[in-house]
Design an enzyme around this catalytic site. Structure first.
Site, short mmCIF file in Angstrom:
data_model
loop_
_atom_site.label_atom_id
_atom_site.label_comp_id
_atom_site.label_asym_id
_atom_site.label_seq_id
_atom_site.Cartn_x
_atom_site.Cartn_y
_atom_site.Cartn_z
N HIS A 177 -9.79 1.73 5.13
CA HIS A 177 -10.23 1.20 6.42
C HIS A 177 -10.54 -0.28 6.30
O HIS A 177 -10.74 -0.81 5.21
CB HIS A 177 -11.48 1.95 6.92
CG HIS A 177 -12.68 1.78 6.05
ND1 HIS A 177 -12.82 2.42 4.83
CD2 HIS A 177 -13.80 1.03 6.19
CE1 HIS A 177 -13.97 2.09 4.28
NE2 HIS A 177 -14.59 1.22 5.08
N ASP A 212 -13.45 -2.77 8.08
CA ASP A 212 -14.75 -2.47 8.67
C ASP A 212 -14.79 -2.71 10.17
O ASP A 212 -14.42 -3.79 10.67
CB ASP A 212 -15.85 -3.30 8.00
CG ASP A 212 -16.25 -2.75 6.64
OD1 ASP A 212 -16.07 -1.53 6.42
OD2 ASP A 212 -16.75 -3.53 5.80
N HIS A 226 -10.16 -1.51 2.52
CA HIS A 226 -10.84 -1.07 1.29
C HIS A 226 -11.10 0.43 1.33
O HIS A 226 -10.99 1.08 2.38
CB HIS A 226 -12.13 -1.85 1.05
CG HIS A 226 -13.12 -1.81 2.17
ND1 HIS A 226 -12.96 -2.51 3.34
CD2 HIS A 226 -14.30 -1.15 2.30
CE1 HIS A 226 -13.98 -2.30 4.15
NE2 HIS A 226 -14.81 -1.45 3.54
N ARG A 237 -24.72 -3.70 2.37
CA ARG A 237 -23.64 -4.41 3.03
C ARG A 237 -24.19 -5.37 4.07
O ARG A 237 -25.06 -5.01 4.87
CB ARG A 237 -22.70 -3.42 3.73
CG ARG A 237 -21.49 -4.05 4.36
CD ARG A 237 -20.62 -3.01 5.05
NE ARG A 237 -20.92 -2.91 6.48
CZ ARG A 237 -20.26 -2.12 7.32
NH1 ARG A 237 -19.30 -1.33 6.86
NH2 ARG A 237 -20.57 -2.09 8.60
#
Length: 296
Positions: free
Chosen positions: A95, A97, A250, A265
Site C-alpha cells: 500500500h 499510505d 510499502h 509514524r
C-alpha cells in the site's frame, strides 16, 4: 556538517550518515536531505535518539505534518503520531499510505520503538522504476487510467476476524468512509517522474467492472513489487526511515511469530495528485480536512 549518503540498492534506498537529526537542522542540511529523498525515494537513519517530540520536529523540515490518521487514534499525548503496533494489526499488504483521501501524505517516517528479535522487515518499492519497466503498450494503457481508492481496510486495523475487539477497531477505521479517484500514473510534483499510483487501497478502475479492474490492477502491481524495485529494510533499535509516499509502496512482513513490534509514524502533508495531462485527483466521498492541510 558533511552528509554521507550511501546507496542501499540500485533502484531504491540510501543510508544517511554524518547528520544528527535529533538536533535542529540548518536549511542547507535540510535541503540536502530533501533532495536525497527525491533521488533515492527512501532514506535510513541509524542511532537517531528521538522521542515523539523531536521526531515531529525533524519531519517538519519536509513540510507541515498531518495528524496521526483520518480515523485511527494517535499515541496518547501526541496527536500527530500514529502507533504502528502489531497488537493493533499487521500491515502485510502492499500500500501507499492513506491514498483514500484527496491529498495523501507526501512522505512517511517510521521510527523503531520495539523490534522483534527476528523478522518484521519493511519492504519499500519504487513505483517510478515500476512505470519505467512497463512495456510501451502497457504504459500507454496505464497513462489513461484512473482508479478509485477507498478505506475498506488499512494496516492500522487488523484483518477482519470476528471478535469484539477487532470489530471495534474496524468500526473506528471506517467511521468516516472515503473514496477518491486518483490517476493510475501520477506525476511527481518535484522531479517530474511518472510512477504507478495504485496499491492496496486502489479497488476499482474508473469505468470498469470490479473483475476487470482487479486484473489490470494486479498486472500493474506486479511491476511495482519486482524484487529489483524493492528495498527490504531490516529494522534495528533506534532507527528512522523516511520514504516518499508519492512514488513508493510499502509492506510490513508478518514473519515474527506474533512477537511485539511497534513503530511510531509521522507523515508530511501532501499535494493533490496530478496525472500526465495535469488533471487533479477528485474526492467522491469523505472530507479529510481535519487530518491534513494541502501542500502547495
Amino acid at each position: 556538517m558533511t552528509i554521507d549518503i550511501r546507496k542501499v540498492t540500485g533502484n531504491i534506498g540510501a543510508r544517511v550518515l554524518g547528520v544528527d537529526i535529533s538536533k535542529p537542522l540548518d536549511e542547507e542540511t535540510a535541503a540536502a536531505l530533501r533532495e536525497a529523498l527525491n533521488v533515492h525515494k527512501a532514506l535510513v537513519f541509524d542511532e537517531v535518539n528521538l522521542d515523539d517530540e523531536s521526531h515531529q520536529a525533524f519531519v517538519r523540515h519536509f513540510g507541515d505534518i498531518t495528524t496521526a490518521h483520518p480515523t485511527v487514534s494517535a499515541v496518547e499525548g501526541a496527536a500527530n503520531v500514529l502507533p504502528v503496533d502489531s497488537e493493533r494489526g499487521r500491515a502485510n499488504h502492499w500500500h501507499t499510505d492513506v491514498t483514500f483521501v484527496l491529498n495523501p501524505p507526501q512522505a512517511t517516517t517510521l521510527r523503531s520503538i520495539t523490534i522483534p528479535p527476528y523478522g518484521g522487515e519493511t519492504l519499500i518499492a519504487n513505483s517510478a522504476a515500476a512505470y519505467r519497466d512497463l512495456p510501451e503498450p502497457l504504459r500507454r494503457l496505464a497513462d489513461g487510467l484512473w482508479a478509485e481508492h477507498t478505506n475498506d481496510y488499512d494496516y492500522a486495523v487488523p484483518d477482519e476476524e470476528i471478535d469484539a475487539e477487532r470489530a471495534e477497531q474496524r468500526a473506528q477505521f471506517t467511521s468516516i468512509k472515503y473514496r477518491t479517484a486518483h490517476p493510475v500514473v501520477r506525476v511527481h510534483p518535484l522531479t517530474g517522474e511518472r510512477g504507478l499510483f495504485v496499491g492496496g487501497f486502489a479497488q476499482r478502475i474508473v469505468g470498469l467492472s470490479a473483475g476487470e479492474s482487479r486484473k489490470i490492477l494486479d498486472l500493474l502491481q506486479s511491476y511495482v513489487t519486482r524484487p529489483e524495485n524493492v528495498l527490504r529494510h531490516h529494522w534495528s533499535e533506534n532507527q528512522l526511515v523516511i520514504f516518499d509516499n508519492r512514488i513508493t509502496q510499502h509492506y510490513a512482513i508478518d514473519n515474527y511469530d506474533g512477537l511485539p513490534r511497534r513503530l511510531h509514524r509521522v507523515t508530511v502533508a501532501g499535494d493533490v495528485p496530478r496525472g500526465i495531462e495535469g488533471k487533479e485527483s477528485y474526492s467522491i466521498e469523505g472530507d479529510a480536512s481535519h487530518y491534513t492541510s494541502v501542500a502547495a
